[in-house]
Design a protein around this motif. Structure first.
Motif, short mmCIF file in Angstrom:
data_model
loop_
_atom_site.label_atom_id
_atom_site.label_comp_id
_atom_site.label_asym_id
_atom_site.label_seq_id
_atom_site.Cartn_x
_atom_site.Cartn_y
_atom_site.Cartn_z
N LYS A 206 0.85 -1.19 0.00
CA LYS A 206 0.00 0.00 0.00
C LYS A 206 0.88 1.23 0.00
CE LYS A 206 -1.90 -1.45 3.81
NZ LYS A 206 -1.04 -2.66 3.98
N ASP A 207 0.29 2.43 0.13
CA ASP A 207 1.07 3.67 0.15
C ASP A 207 2.24 3.57 1.13
OD1 ASP A 207 -0.60 4.87 -1.59
OD2 ASP A 207 -1.47 6.29 -0.16
N ARG A 208 3.38 4.00 0.67
CA ARG A 208 4.55 3.86 1.52
C ARG A 208 4.45 4.69 2.80
NH1 ARG A 208 9.32 3.82 -1.37
NH2 ARG A 208 10.35 4.00 0.63
N GLU A 209 3.69 5.78 2.76
CA GLU A 209 3.52 6.61 3.97
C GLU A 209 2.80 5.82 5.07
OE1 GLU A 209 2.61 7.81 0.87
OE2 GLU A 209 4.53 8.90 0.72
N VAL A 210 1.78 5.07 4.65
CA VAL A 210 1.00 4.28 5.60
C VAL A 210 1.88 3.18 6.20
CG1 VAL A 210 -0.99 2.76 5.86
CG2 VAL A 210 -1.13 4.76 4.35
N LEU A 211 2.64 2.52 5.33
CA LEU A 211 3.53 1.45 5.79
C LEU A 211 4.61 2.01 6.71
CD1 LEU A 211 3.92 -0.56 2.46
CD2 LEU A 211 2.83 -1.36 4.57
N HIS A 212 5.18 3.12 6.29
CA HIS A 212 6.25 3.73 7.08
C HIS A 212 5.75 4.09 8.48
CE1 HIS A 212 9.13 6.82 8.41
NE2 HIS A 212 10.01 6.07 7.76
N ALA A 213 4.57 4.69 8.53
CA ALA A 213 4.02 5.10 9.83
C ALA A 213 3.76 3.89 10.73
CB ALA A 213 2.74 5.91 9.63
#
Ligand code: AVJ
Length: 331
Positions: A206-213
Motif C-alpha cells: 500500500k502507500d509507503r507513507e502508511v507502511l512507514h508510519a
C-alpha cells in the motif's frame, strides 16, 4: 487416591512437537548473523517478556493497522470460514495469546461445530495461559496445546483423524522472505490431508507513507521494541550493547515489497559478546537487519497458494485492500 489423581487431566500439559531438523539457538544465530556482513538477526528473539509486552502495545497504536483489520475480518467472516471449512480441529501456528481465535471458536459454538483446538507455539507459558482461559470460556472445547517450533515441527504433528483448519494469522508470513514463505506453504501442504483448509492472514502492499508510519509510530513504541533486542543479547549472550548508541530504522523497500527494520549504529564502537568469546566492531551508520515484514499483492497471495497445490475458497479484503484473509483448501 493415587490412581484417581493420576487419571485427572493435566491442565498444564503441552504436547511436545520435536523439530525435524536442527534449530539454532540465539548463540548460533548470533554467530552466523551478527558476526557476518551484512549483519542480521532473526526476529523471533524480539519476544522476551518486555518484547511481547511492547508488541502488544504496538498493536494498540493508531498507526499499526494490521491487528485491528485482521480482527475485524475474522469477526465479520468467522461463521463463513467455519461453515466453509467445517473443521474437526483448528490448529493455529504461532498462537501466542490465542486472542483472535476466539472469533472462530464463537462461530464454532454458534454453528454447533464441536471441534478441537490445537494452539502450536514456542512459548509454553503463553500456551498454558491461553489454554486455561479458553477452557474456562468454552466449556465444550478440548484444547491440546502443541509446544515447539512450528517452522521445524510440521512433520512431527500428532496424527489426527478428521478435517483440520490450519490458521496462520497476524501477517507472520511477512517475517519470511518470499522464497521461504513459498517453501513453508509447500511444507504445510505436505502435512495437510485432502479436505483440510488453511486460513492465512497477510499484509498488503500500500502507500509507503502508511507502511512507514505503521513501523515508525509516533509514540516510539516500535523503536523500543527494536532496541529491546539489544537487552536480549546483553542478557542471553553476556553482551555489552549500549542501546543509546543505536537508532531504530524501518524503511519500505519498494523493489522487494517489504519493510526492513534495522538497528543503526550511531558511532564507531566495539561490542563484546562474552558468551561467544568475541567482539565486533561497528562503524557509524552500520546497520543490523532485525526484521523483514513482506507486503503482498492480491494476485501474488493467490498465486503462491495455488502454486503449492491449495485452491482458494475465500479471499476477504479489509477496506482499501489493506489486509488479506484467505481461506484455501487442499483438494
Ligand atoms: C508480528 C511479524 C506480524 O511484521 O508487522 C510489528 C512484527 N515488527 N512492528 C510485523 C512487528 C514491528 C509484526 N509481525
Amino acid at each position: 487416591m493415587r490412581q484417581a489423581r493420576a487419571a485427572a487431566p493435566r491442565q498444564d500439559y503441552c504436547v511436545p512437537v520435536a523439530p525435524v531438523r536442527h534449530v539454532p539457538d540465539l548463540a548460533g544465530d548470533a554467530r552466523s548473523g551478527l558476526l557476518a556482513a551484512p549483519r542480521s538477526l532473526p526476529p523471533k528473539y524480539f519476544y522476551d517478556d518486555s518484547g511481547s509486552r511492547l508488541f502488544e502495545q504496538i498493536c494498540a497504536t493508531p498507526e499499526y493497522y494490521l491487528t485491528r483489520l485482521e480482527l475485524a475480518l475474522l469477526q465479520g467472516h468467522a461463521a463463513d470460514i467455519i461453515g466453509a471449512s467445517s473443521p474437526e480441529r483448528i490448529l493455529e501456528l504461532g498462537s501466542g495469546s490465542s486472542r483472535k481465535t476466539r472469533t472462530l471458536l464463537d462461530a464454532c459454538a454458534a454453528l454447533q461445530c464441536r471441534c478441537l483446538y490445537a494452539p502450536f507455539d514456542i512459548c509454553e507459558s503463553a500456551l498454558i495461559e491461553a489454554a486455561g482461559e479458553l477452557r474456562a470460556e468454552f466449556h465444550w472445547l478440548q484444547v491440546t496445546p502443541l509446544l515447539g517450533d512450528y517452522q521445524a515441527g510440521l512433520d512431527n504433528l500428532p496424527a489426527f483423524d478428521g478435517r483440520t483448519l490450519f490458521a496462520w494469522l497476524g501477517s507472520t508470513i511477512g517475517n519470511l522472505t518470499r522464497g521461504q514463505a513459498a517453501q513453508f506453504l509447500g511444507d504445510l501442504h505436505g502435512c495437510m490431508q485432502s479436505g483440510d483448509c488453511l486460513l492465512l492472514g497477510a499484509d498488503r502492499v500500500k502507500d509507503r507513507e502508511v507502511l512507514h508510519a505503521a513501523y515508525n509510530d509516533g509514540a516510539g513504541i516500535t523503536a523500543r521494541f527494536n532496541l529491546n533486542l539489544l537487552q536480549v543479547l546483553n542478557r542471553e549472550l553476556g553482551a555489552d550493547f549500549i542501546p543509546a548508541r543505536f537508532a531504530h530504522e524501518a524503511v519500505f523497500n519498494e523493489d522487494l515489497g517489504r519493510i526492513e527494520m534495522y538497528l543503526v549504529s550511531l558511532a564507531d564502537h566495539a561490542v563484546t559478546l562474552h558468551r561467544l568469546n568475541t567482539s565486533i566492531r561497528l562503524v557509524r551508520g552500520e546497520r543490523i537487519l532485525t526484521e523483514l515484514s513482506c507486503k503482498y499483492r492480491r494476485e501474488e497471495l493467490e498465486e503462491m497458494l495455488a502454486a503449492c497445490g491449495l485452491s482458494i475458497v475465500r479471499h476477504f479484503e479489509a477496506p482499501g485492500a489493506w489486509y488479506s484473509l484467505l481461506l484455501a483448501a487442499k483438494p
